[in-house]
Motif scaffolding. Sequence first.
Motif, short mmCIF file in Angstrom:
data_model
loop_
_atom_site.label_atom_id
_atom_site.label_comp_id
_atom_site.label_asym_id
_atom_site.label_seq_id
_atom_site.Cartn_x
_atom_site.Cartn_y
_atom_site.Cartn_z
N ASP A 3 6.74 22.03 49.53
CA ASP A 3 6.32 22.54 48.23
C ASP A 3 7.09 21.86 47.10
O ASP A 3 6.53 21.54 46.05
CB ASP A 3 6.53 24.06 48.14
CG ASP A 3 5.54 24.81 49.00
OD1 ASP A 3 4.46 24.24 49.29
OD2 ASP A 3 5.83 25.96 49.39
N TRP A 4 8.38 21.63 47.31
CA TRP A 4 9.20 20.96 46.31
C TRP A 4 8.69 19.54 46.06
O TRP A 4 8.57 19.11 44.92
CB TRP A 4 10.66 20.94 46.78
CG TRP A 4 11.58 20.31 45.78
CD1 TRP A 4 12.11 20.88 44.67
CD2 TRP A 4 12.04 18.95 45.79
NE1 TRP A 4 12.89 19.98 43.99
CE2 TRP A 4 12.87 18.79 44.66
CE3 TRP A 4 11.86 17.88 46.64
CZ2 TRP A 4 13.49 17.59 44.37
CZ3 TRP A 4 12.47 16.68 46.34
CH2 TRP A 4 13.28 16.54 45.22
N LEU A 8 7.03 18.06 42.69
CA LEU A 8 7.60 16.86 42.08
C LEU A 8 6.51 15.82 41.86
O LEU A 8 6.41 15.22 40.78
CB LEU A 8 8.71 16.29 42.97
CG LEU A 8 9.38 15.03 42.47
CD1 LEU A 8 10.09 15.29 41.15
CD2 LEU A 8 10.36 14.51 43.50
N SER A 9 5.67 15.62 42.85
CA SER A 9 4.58 14.65 42.72
C SER A 9 3.63 15.05 41.61
O SER A 9 3.19 14.21 40.83
CB SER A 9 3.80 14.54 44.04
OG SER A 9 4.63 14.04 45.05
N ASP A 10 3.29 16.31 41.51
CA ASP A 10 2.40 16.78 40.45
C ASP A 10 3.00 16.55 39.07
O ASP A 10 2.31 16.13 38.15
CB ASP A 10 2.06 18.26 40.64
CG ASP A 10 1.15 18.52 41.83
OD1 ASP A 10 0.54 17.54 42.33
OD2 ASP A 10 1.05 19.68 42.25
N SER A 11 4.29 16.81 38.94
CA SER A 11 4.92 16.62 37.63
C SER A 11 4.99 15.14 37.26
O SER A 11 4.85 14.78 36.09
CB SER A 11 6.30 17.27 37.59
OG SER A 11 7.19 16.58 38.43
N LEU A 12 5.19 14.27 38.24
CA LEU A 12 5.20 12.84 37.96
C LEU A 12 3.82 12.37 37.51
O LEU A 12 3.70 11.60 36.56
CB LEU A 12 5.64 12.04 39.19
CG LEU A 12 7.12 12.06 39.51
CD1 LEU A 12 7.38 11.37 40.83
CD2 LEU A 12 7.92 11.40 38.40
N VAL A 13 2.80 12.84 38.18
CA VAL A 13 1.44 12.47 37.80
C VAL A 13 1.14 12.98 36.39
O VAL A 13 0.57 12.26 35.58
CB VAL A 13 0.41 13.03 38.82
CG1 VAL A 13 -1.00 12.91 38.28
CG2 VAL A 13 0.55 12.31 40.15
N ASP A 14 1.55 14.19 36.08
CA ASP A 14 1.32 14.75 34.75
C ASP A 14 1.99 13.92 33.66
O ASP A 14 1.48 13.81 32.55
CB ASP A 14 1.83 16.20 34.67
CG ASP A 14 0.97 17.15 35.48
OD1 ASP A 14 -0.17 16.78 35.83
OD2 ASP A 14 1.44 18.26 35.76
#
Length: 71
Positions: A3-4, A8-14
């Motif tokens: 989940d972490w 992290l991946s989602d926030s980088l993409v954002d």
Amino acid sequence: MRDWIRNLSDSLVDRLVPRAEAAAAVECWTEEVCNSTMVPMCHRTGFKAIFTSQVCSDGTQVFLGKRCAVC
């Protein structure tokens, strides 16, 4: 842990996607300007030369070169 990493991946993409979209919106074009020059090889054109630059909508400007010209 998964989940972490997913978060992290989602926030980088954002963060990266808006930057890529903004970079894609920059347009560039070539500008030529006639100016006087003291380059000795331009004596036959009355010391005139065309200066070529690449200018972009984000404000950047890159000098590409110059050539002697009657202008």
